[in-house]
Design a protein around this motif. Structure first.
Motif, mmCIF file in Angstrom:
data_model
loop_
_atom_site.group_PDB
_atom_site.id
_atom_site.type_symbol
_atom_site.label_atom_id
_atom_site.label_comp_id
_atom_site.label_asym_id
_atom_site.label_seq_id
_atom_site.Cartn_x
_atom_site.Cartn_y
_atom_site.Cartn_z
ATOM 1 N N ILE A 299 7.929 5.563 14.730
ATOM 2 C CA ILE A 299 7.194 4.811 13.705
ATOM 3 C C ILE A 299 7.306 5.534 12.370
ATOM 4 C CG2 ILE A 299 4.904 4.046 12.994
ATOM 5 C CD1 ILE A 299 4.256 3.377 15.781
ATOM 6 N N ASP A 300 7.291 6.830 12.455
ATOM 7 C CA ASP A 300 7.394 7.636 11.249
ATOM 8 C C ASP A 300 8.689 7.341 10.492
ATOM 9 O OD1 ASP A 300 6.133 9.683 9.733
ATOM 10 O OD2 ASP A 300 7.848 10.958 10.293
ATOM 11 N N LEU A 301 9.767 7.269 11.262
ATOM 12 C CA LEU A 301 11.069 6.971 10.647
ATOM 13 C C LEU A 301 11.036 5.592 9.976
ATOM 14 C CD1 LEU A 301 14.153 7.802 10.410
ATOM 15 C CD2 LEU A 301 14.503 6.382 12.437
ATOM 16 N N ILE A 302 10.486 4.635 10.695
ATOM 17 C CA ILE A 302 10.432 3.278 10.144
ATOM 18 C C ILE A 302 9.609 3.264 8.852
ATOM 19 C CG2 ILE A 302 9.587 0.927 10.565
ATOM 20 C CD1 ILE A 302 10.206 1.378 13.538
ATOM 21 N N GLN A 303 8.448 3.897 8.903
ATOM 22 C CA GLN A 303 7.594 3.912 7.703
ATOM 23 C C GLN A 303 8.320 4.572 6.525
ATOM 24 O OE1 GLN A 303 4.077 5.805 9.251
ATOM 25 N NE2 GLN A 303 3.146 3.853 9.899
ATOM 26 N N SER A 304 8.962 5.685 6.780
ATOM 27 C CA SER A 304 9.636 6.379 5.672
ATOM 28 C C SER A 304 10.720 5.516 5.050
ATOM 29 C CB SER A 304 10.312 7.664 6.144
ATOM 30 O OG SER A 304 9.450 8.409 6.901
ATOM 31 N N ILE A 305 11.517 4.893 5.918
ATOM 32 C CA ILE A 305 12.631 4.100 5.388
ATOM 33 C C ILE A 305 12.118 2.882 4.619
ATOM 34 C CG2 ILE A 305 14.553 2.616 6.089
ATOM 35 C CD1 ILE A 305 15.323 4.749 8.121
ATOM 36 N N VAL A 306 11.085 2.250 5.164
ATOM 37 C CA VAL A 306 10.540 1.066 4.479
ATOM 38 C C VAL A 306 9.910 1.462 3.137
ATOM 39 C CG1 VAL A 306 8.837 -0.805 4.631
ATOM 40 C CG2 VAL A 306 10.224 -0.216 6.626
ATOM 41 N N CYS A 307 9.168 2.564 3.132
ATOM 42 C CA CYS A 307 8.543 3.021 1.884
ATOM 43 C C CYS A 307 9.591 3.316 0.814
ATOM 44 C CB CYS A 307 7.722 4.293 2.116
ATOM 45 S SG CYS A 307 6.171 3.968 2.934
ATOM 46 N N ILE B 79 5.406 -3.031 9.945
ATOM 47 C CA ILE B 79 4.757 -3.368 11.227
ATOM 48 C C ILE B 79 5.692 -4.230 12.078
ATOM 49 C CG2 ILE B 79 2.885 -4.760 12.235
ATOM 50 C CD1 ILE B 79 1.099 -3.678 9.940
ATOM 51 N N TYR B 80 6.288 -5.200 11.417
ATOM 52 C CA TYR B 80 7.228 -6.074 12.131
ATOM 53 C C TYR B 80 8.385 -5.257 12.734
ATOM 54 C CZ TYR B 80 11.145 -9.319 12.689
ATOM 55 O OH TYR B 80 12.224 -10.007 13.183
ATOM 56 N N GLU C 107 -1.176 3.523 14.543
ATOM 57 C CA GLU C 107 -0.267 4.234 13.651
ATOM 58 C C GLU C 107 -0.333 3.721 12.216
ATOM 59 O OE1 GLU C 107 1.686 6.785 14.445
ATOM 60 O OE2 GLU C 107 1.455 6.783 16.640
ATOM 61 N N PHE C 108 -0.888 2.533 12.053
ATOM 62 C CA PHE C 108 -1.067 2.019 10.698
ATOM 63 C C PHE C 108 -2.553 2.090 10.346
ATOM 64 C CE2 PHE C 108 3.157 0.573 11.614
ATOM 65 C CZ PHE C 108 3.795 0.487 10.385
ATOM 66 N N SER C 109 -3.060 3.291 10.252
ATOM 67 C CA SER C 109 -4.451 3.574 9.881
ATOM 68 C C SER C 109 -5.471 2.768 10.673
ATOM 69 C CB SER C 109 -4.679 3.301 8.389
ATOM 70 O OG SER C 109 -3.655 3.799 7.625
ATOM 71 N N ASN C 110 -5.298 2.757 11.975
ATOM 72 C CA ASN C 110 -6.272 2.098 12.840
ATOM 73 C C ASN C 110 -6.544 0.641 12.527
ATOM 74 O OD1 ASN C 110 -6.887 3.956 14.797
ATOM 75 N ND2 ASN C 110 -8.186 5.119 13.356
ATOM 76 N N ARG C 111 -5.493 -0.075 12.209
ATOM 77 C CA ARG C 111 -5.702 -1.514 11.999
ATOM 78 C C ARG C 111 -5.917 -2.186 13.354
ATOM 79 N NH1 ARG C 111 -3.311 -0.147 7.349
ATOM 80 N NH2 ARG C 111 -3.723 -1.513 5.569
#
Ligand code: ADP
Ligand code: MG
Length: 470
Positions: A373-381, A408-409, A425-429
């Motif tokens: 998830i970390d990788l995905i978040q970094s790349i998307v950001c 998220i998708y 992983e997305f701030s407790n959503r």
């Protein structure tokens, strides 16, 4: 556990006879009970030869069904035990004649159906009519090899020899076939795996037929030798190969060679032969990217749809899923597709994503969970030029909402995390927020070409990055 098993077995090849019951239990594992019971169990083992095995089934239909769906994978299993086996031949038992079924097994080898065993190299030339340029899908990774192959087919000895290399299941044999097909009407074409070449060589010596052997090979206009890395013959054979090779080049015949590695890495081949290989055009085929994998899945689905007159359904989601997940090679990708399709045909329904995951379990384990998830978040950001804090915050500004939903998708489709896990992983959503994000992006992909392009791009980047890391 399974991997250990396989590794141990790898050392056993060549010396011992193949133990069919072991292969059967491997097949049961690999294909699962349903498929095993429906198709595989009925296979009878007949005999083992130098580089192929002979099996028998009761009808042509079963033979065709197995050939189109499972044969590649059965061969892979067999090769784990016996490296020298490179194809599988069938006998179709004639069910009308009861007599034949009660003959002792070895009698099958003199059956008319297997006359190819005699006189084999003259008849060996098997060009597969289904592997054409027309149905070879192009991408970054194989474009060069494709273009060189095309050029050679139009303009013989322009690049001579042509040497194509790349890993297993990347399309080398397909290209060699396509070259052979396009030239065979006007030229004498010989397409032969290197192992087969060696076998014929040894056999010709034994039978005192070297003259015939030389004549045969030196008379071809187009010589295609597949998997040259398996050529490991003695000096005399390499000598003969070298001379055949030179004789063909001298008379302007085209030579095309495939291998799993570049010429200088071939371990058991004489230097002068290697340098001959390097003297022509050397091209490689690299691992397919997402884009190419997806195009192949679409093309194959379409081919099969025509073949089966629409008797199966596969969802867009499943197609995208396997294109994403099955990254190793194209053979495995088409194998995965075949499984989903036979599932749909057997049960007469569309496989849902979780069913697909079950059907492909053994293939997916290999690659799972390497996308974090970390990788995905970094790349998307990075792509949307926002910070990770912004992405994970609860702010609902428009410029943050879309990237967040996209991340998220992507997490949903590229990892096997559950909705609550993703939520955490997305701030407790809440998981309903996660579902909403996934649905929103799914809808927008259909409506908004820019967004759908961005998602594809991101997906590729996430998968690529990972491939580079490993
Ligand atoms: P290799 O010889 O490199 O191990 P193959 O040529 O046997 O690989 O390819 C494995 C399978 O994938 C074959 O069924 C082949 O038709 C298919 N395939 C490979 N590359 C492509 C491509 N670019 N387009 C369509 N099918 C492909
Ligand atoms: Mg091949």
């Amino acid at each position: 556990m399974k991997n250990n098993n396989l590794n141990q077995k790898k050392d056993n090849f060549t010396l011992e006879k193949l133990d069919w019951s072991t292969i059967q239990s491997e097949m049961k594992n690999k294909f699962g009970n349903d498929i095993y019971e429906s198709w595989i169990k009925k296979i009878e083992f007949v005999n083992e030869f130098h580089d192929y095995i002979l099996i028998s089934v009761s009808t042509r239909f079963i033979r065709d069904w197995i050939t189109s769906r499972y044969l590649d994978q059965i061969l892979q299993l067999v090769r784990l035990y016996k490296k020298n086996i490179n194809r599988i031949e069938f006998i179709v038992k004639n069910t009308e004649s009861k007599e034949e079924n009660i003959l002792p097994k070895q009698h099958f080898t003199t059956n008319e159906n297997v006359s190819f065993i005699k006189d084999s190299y003259l008849q060996y030339n098997r060009i597969d009519p289904n592997k054409k340029f027309d149905n070879f899908v192009l991408g970054f990774s194989n474009k060069l090899a494709y273009e060189a192959s095309k050029k050679v087919s139009q303009d013989i000895s322009h690049y001579n020899p042509l040497y194509i290399y790349g890993g297993v299941g990347m399309g080398k044999t397909h290209l060699l076939n396509a070259i052979g097909l396009s030239l065979k009407d006007k030229n004498k074409v010989m397409l032969i795996p290197a192992e087969r070449f060696m076998y014929q060589f040894v056999r010709s010596i034994k039978l005192n037929e070297m003259v015939k052997f030389k004549e045969y090979f030196r008379n071809t206009d187009i010589l295609l030798i597949d998997d040259i890395q398996f050529m490991n013959g003695k000096e005399a054979m390499q000598e003969e190969f070298f001379h055949t090779f030179n004789a063909l080049l001298d008379k302007g015949s085209q030579i095309i060679v495939s291998a799993d590695r570049p010429p200088n890495k071939l371990s058991r081949i004489q230097d002068r032969i290697k340098s001959r290989f390097s003297g022509g055009l050397v091209v490689d085929i690299q691992s397919p990217d997402y884009d190419l994998r997806y195009k192949i899945v679409q093309l194959k689905s379409e081919e099969l749809r025509v073949f089966y007159s629409d008797q199966f359904k596969i969802s867009e989601e499943a197609q995208r899923f396997i294109s994403t997940e099955i990254r190793t090679n194209i053979r495995e990708l088409t194998g995965a597709l075949n499984r989903i399709i036979s599932y749909s045909r057997i049960y007469n329904k569309i496989a849902t994503l979780s069913e697909v995951k079950i059907i492909l379990k053994d293939l997916l384990n290999l690659s799972e969970n390497k996308v974090t998830i970390d990788l995905i978040q970094s790349i998307v950001c990075k792509f949307f030029k926002i910070s990770k804090n912004e992405m994970l915050s609860s702010r609902r500004s428009r410029y943050l909402v879309r990237p967040r939903q996209a991340a998220i998708y992507l997490t949903k489709i590229l990892t096997s995390k559950s909705l609550p896990e993703i939520g955490r992983e997305f701030s407790n959503r809440d998981h309903t927020t996660i579902i909403h994000s996934v649905k929103t992006i799914e809808r927008l992909i259909k409506e908004d070409t820019e967004l759908s392009g961005n998602i594809d791009h991101l997906k590729n980047q996430i998968l690529y990055n990972r491939q580079n890391e490993v």
